[in-house]
Design an enzyme around this catalytic site. Structure first.
Site, short mmCIF file in Angstrom:
data_model
loop_
_atom_site.label_atom_id
_atom_site.label_comp_id
_atom_site.label_asym_id
_atom_site.label_seq_id
_atom_site.Cartn_x
_atom_site.Cartn_y
_atom_site.Cartn_z
CG ASP A 1 43.62 35.27 32.20
OD1 ASP A 1 42.48 35.02 31.81
OD2 ASP A 1 44.57 35.49 31.42
CD GLU B 1 38.83 30.48 31.03
OE1 GLU B 1 40.02 30.08 31.01
OE2 GLU B 1 38.50 31.64 31.26
CG ASP C 1 41.69 37.09 25.48
OD1 ASP C 1 41.75 37.84 26.48
OD2 ASP C 1 42.40 36.09 25.34
C1 GLC Z 1 44.65 35.87 28.34
C2 GLC Z 1 43.84 36.98 29.02
C3 GLC Z 1 44.46 38.32 28.69
C4 GLC Z 1 45.92 38.33 29.13
C5 GLC Z 1 46.67 37.18 28.49
C6 GLC Z 1 48.10 37.05 29.03
O1 GLC Z 1 44.54 35.96 26.99
O2 GLC Z 1 42.50 36.94 28.64
O3 GLC Z 1 43.75 39.35 29.30
O4 GLC Z 1 46.51 39.52 28.78
O5 GLC Z 1 46.00 35.95 28.75
O6 GLC Z 1 48.09 36.88 30.39
#
Ligand code: GLC
Length: 757
Positions: free
Chosen positions: A398, A401, A471
């Protein structure tokens, strides 16, 4: 000015005295057009070079190039006008009005009321401009954008962006940069364009001027690939061959994933107990950021688990794998082994020679330089050890980017590779991909297929990772968007893709969750995930009825699993998407072109769910041919619309008449070695059909060495025969169970058989 040209193999170099343009046939379905090529040092493309015969003649002031069934007219400005079988096919646009001017907008005033300044690009170093033939042209593609299938009239900026506010069709950038367009014009004509640069670019699809679309870049080159073919299927295959075919995940990965930011150990136990009690299938639970010690990646907070290794083993006994999240940002903290090692070994991105610091979850953080092999190999090792130490089943990547809480990374952040320096403006859109390449290796080095999920990606990332679309929110609108999003991701080569079921941000509710699982049950990546501080949205958080309906559709998903797996394998080998818009299978049917709320899953299954609050019936368009309503067995004539009632516990599922669908029965978790019965559902309504079913061990890379089986089924009337076309895997199947016209026949599965139905 006279046009001149030279040729060299498949390359034609054109000149009009002031500038040059090159046309390079890679093969008959792929033409590269460039003034200067974009760098391919970091962008990995796959070429299948095949000779293409071209004949070039001069006609007045123009050159005419004939190749295959294309005729390319090059005018004095070196503008291309291509016909295909004599019909207009593709044209560059060079009108006076093609120079883009950026309007001066008064953002200062608008910002007073809270409006957000929108990015816009002009002053291009290179601008590729393509004619739009008329208002009916449709433009598909670009991966994860939160819009309908047809993106005509919108503008996008290719720049991976983490923005959790409410995604909608006016968002110019999301998490992924997939610079691929598929255009339909004159009703039946299709072509594709791929822009292979990782630099930021603007993709304007007729918004600036309805006569043309353009790709404009301030730092990339004039260089694009034109994808040619008869229909979306051919073009998609040519495209995915160029950017790399989708990752073939373990079969288990197609199971159900349960997630929430952030489940405690107690909550994870409760999930397991619930699924056991309700007999509802599940294959994974995800561990979100709170499991870490102060958000330090590759650490586990003390007391978060009694004993993570033991807990993993217990879950594994129950068929459930644990998938931890890993973000790229490394907390700045002396004494933290990973930080110390990467600091000492120059493993972080830098600026003016000093390690560059921004902030993510842990606060001040540095960004590993995944582009550098030494750093990447080290992080592969760290990942491998982490997986091994806690017996984990996959990695969820995650914030890659990369996200940054203290403003964007400046363009000049440095990513050295050997003695060459790359800068952030070039590598930004590739950062997520290089992270997943590094993580995927922790699986492939052990002969395992990667179980990796990513949020950020570039066009070329799908061979390394699966993906989700970030998200979203618990909104009916985001439920509706999920279909075109996952369809477009599939059409852009990212097959194992999905959205957070139930919506990530905001509070979900019973009806929304139920409609969401009904609509998304065939998302290749199937995960319920919700944000911190939102209402719990597991089915059991609502009531008995929600559990019952949710289970009905998760059971159905597991029933169709071998069909999905066959499709995934096909996608991996041929590039054919699994989850696709109707126009993919019915490219000349005008009615299919803008259907955003129905999906083909492979060529034989169509889903038409309810996507609106309170709705209890919907219009379903059945394209030509005969279709079977899976739930009622009614055979329906295609080529028209129906109004189909769908109570809260019903969705629209239609099977092509006569289709064969392989199925599994009664699965609660996916362990290929324990699946002994292959079922075959034969849809009524046709006399003849055939189907190829693929089988392997479901988890290793041995299939690449021929360790797989291929069963070829043919039905003529009431006679079903099967022959093995490939016999390389010692099969787990003992029985074949055939469902046909209300009867069920079971027979021992031998290498060749014939059954009278
Ligand atoms: C970001 C991710 C989400 C995750 C959060 C905390 O917002 O897109 O899926 O739960 O971070 O890690």
């Amino acid at each position: 000015m006279k046009l001149t040209y030279t040729t060299e193999g498949n390359r034609i170099c054109l000149s009009n005295g002031t500038k040059e343009k090159h046309l390079e046939w890679i093969h008959a379905g792929l033409l590269r057009v460039y003034e200067n090529k974009n760098s391919e040092e970091l962008v990995h493309l796959y070429y299948r070079n095949e000779a293409v015969e071209s004949k070039i003649v001069t006609e007045g002031d123009n050159l005419i190039i004939q190749a295959e069934n294309y005729e390319i007219r090059v005018d004095e400005e070196l503008t291309l006008h291509i016909t295909r079988n004599g019909q207009p096919y593709f044209e560059e646009y060079a009108g006076e009005d093609a120079k883009i001017y950026e309007e001066d907008k008064d953002w200062d005033l608008a910002k007073l009321e809270g409006h957000k300044e929108e990015a816009s690009l002009a002053d291009f170093k290179a601008q590729m401009t393509f004619r739009l033939f008329d208002d009916e042209d449709k433009i598909y593609g670009l991966g994860d954008k939160a819009a309908h299938l047809n993106r005509r009239d919108y503008e996008y900026i290719s720049w991976n962006t983490d923005d959790p506010s409410q995604h909608n069709e006016s968002y110019k950038s999301l998490y992924k940069s997939i610079t691929y367009l598929l255009v339909n014009h004159h009703k039946t004509s299709y072509y594709g364009v791929f822009y292979p640069s990782s630099y930021k670019c603007s993709i304007n699809l007729g918004k600036y001027n309805k006569k043309f679309m353009y790709i404009g870049t301030q730092k990339g080159e004039y260089d694009y690939f034109l994808l040619l073919g008869d229909n979306p299927a051919e073009i998609t295959k040519n495209y995915t061959e160029l950017v790399g075919r989708t990752l073939f995940t373990p079969m288990k990965f197609l199971g159900y994933h349960a997630s929430r930011w952030s489940y405690s150990q107690e909550e994870m136990k409760a999930i397991r107990e619930f699924h056991n009690k309700a007999q509802m299938p599940i294959d994974y639970i995800h561990m979100d950021i709170n499991y870490m010690d102060h958000y330090k990646v590759y650490t586990v907070a003390e007391n978060y688990f009694d004993d993570l290794k033991k807990f993993s083993a217990e879950l594994k006994e129950d068929g459930i794998g644990l998938i931890p999240i890993i973000d790229p940002g490394v907390k700045v903290e002396q004494g933290y082994e990973l930080y110390d090692h990467l600091t000492a070994n120059h493993g972080f991105a830098s600026r003016n020679g000093e390690d560059y610091v921004n902030a993510v979850w842990p606060g001040d953080s540095k960004y590993p330089n995944y582009f550098d092999e030494k750093t990447s190999d080290y992080l592969t090792e760290v990942t491998d050890r982490f997986l091994e130490e806690y017996d984990l089943a996959g990695i969820w990547c995650d914030m890659n980017e990369p996200a940054s809480f203290n403003g964007p990374l400046p363009d000049d952040v440095e990513f050295p590779v050997n003695d060459k320096m790359y800068y952030h403006d070039e590598v930004h859109n590739l950062y997520g991909e290089y992270m997943t390449r590094c993580i995927a290796k922790a699986f492939t080095k052990n002969n395992l297929r990667p179980s990796v999920i990513t949020r950020a990606a570039f066009a070329t990332s799908s061979p390394y990772t699966t993906s989700w679309n970030g998200d979203n929110q618990s909104l009916w609108d985001h439920l509706r968007t999920s279909l075109p999003q996952v369809m477009t991701m599939n059409m852009s080569g990212f097959v194992v893709n999905g959205v957070d079921i139930g919506g990530f941000g905001n509070d979900s509710n019973k009806e929304l969750l139920i409609r969401w699982v009904e609509a998304n049950m065939f998302n290749p990546f199937l995960r319920n995930h919700s944000a911190l501080n939102t209402r719990y949205q597991e089915p059991q958080a609502f009531d008995e009825e929600t559990v019952e309906i949710y289970k009905k559709f998760i059971d159905l998903r597991y029933q169709f699993l071998p069909y999905l797996y066959d499709l995934l394998h096909k996608a991996h080998v041929t590039g054919e998407p699994v989850y696709r818009p109707l126009f993919y299978d019915f490219p000349t049917d005008e009615n299919t072109k803008e259907i955003n709320d129905q999906v083909m899953i492979g060529g034989s299954v169509m889903l038409a769910p309810i996507l609106n609050q309170g709705q209890k019936s919907r219009v379903v368009y059945l394209p030509e041919g005969k279709w079977v309503n899976y739930f009622t067995n009614e055979v329906m004539e295609g080529g028209k619309e129906y109004i189909v009632p769908m109570k809260l516990n019903e969705t629209g599922l239609f099977i092509k008449a006569g289709a064969m669908i392989p199925m599994f029965e009664g699965l609660r978790h996916i362990d290929k070695s324990k699946i002994n019965t292959l079922c075959l559902y034969l849809a009524p309504g046709s006399e003849k059909s055939e189907y190829a079913h693929y089988e392997d061990d479901g988890e290793t890379l041995d299939y690449q060495k021929g360790v797989f089986n291929e069963y070829h089924f043919v039905r003529k009337g009431n006679v079903l025969t099967m022959k093995m076309k490939h016999d390389g895997y010692s099969s787990d199947y003992h029985m074949l169970k055939v469902f046909f016209g209300g009867t069920v026949k079971s027979i021992e599965l031998t290498k060749e058989l014939e059954i009278i139905l």
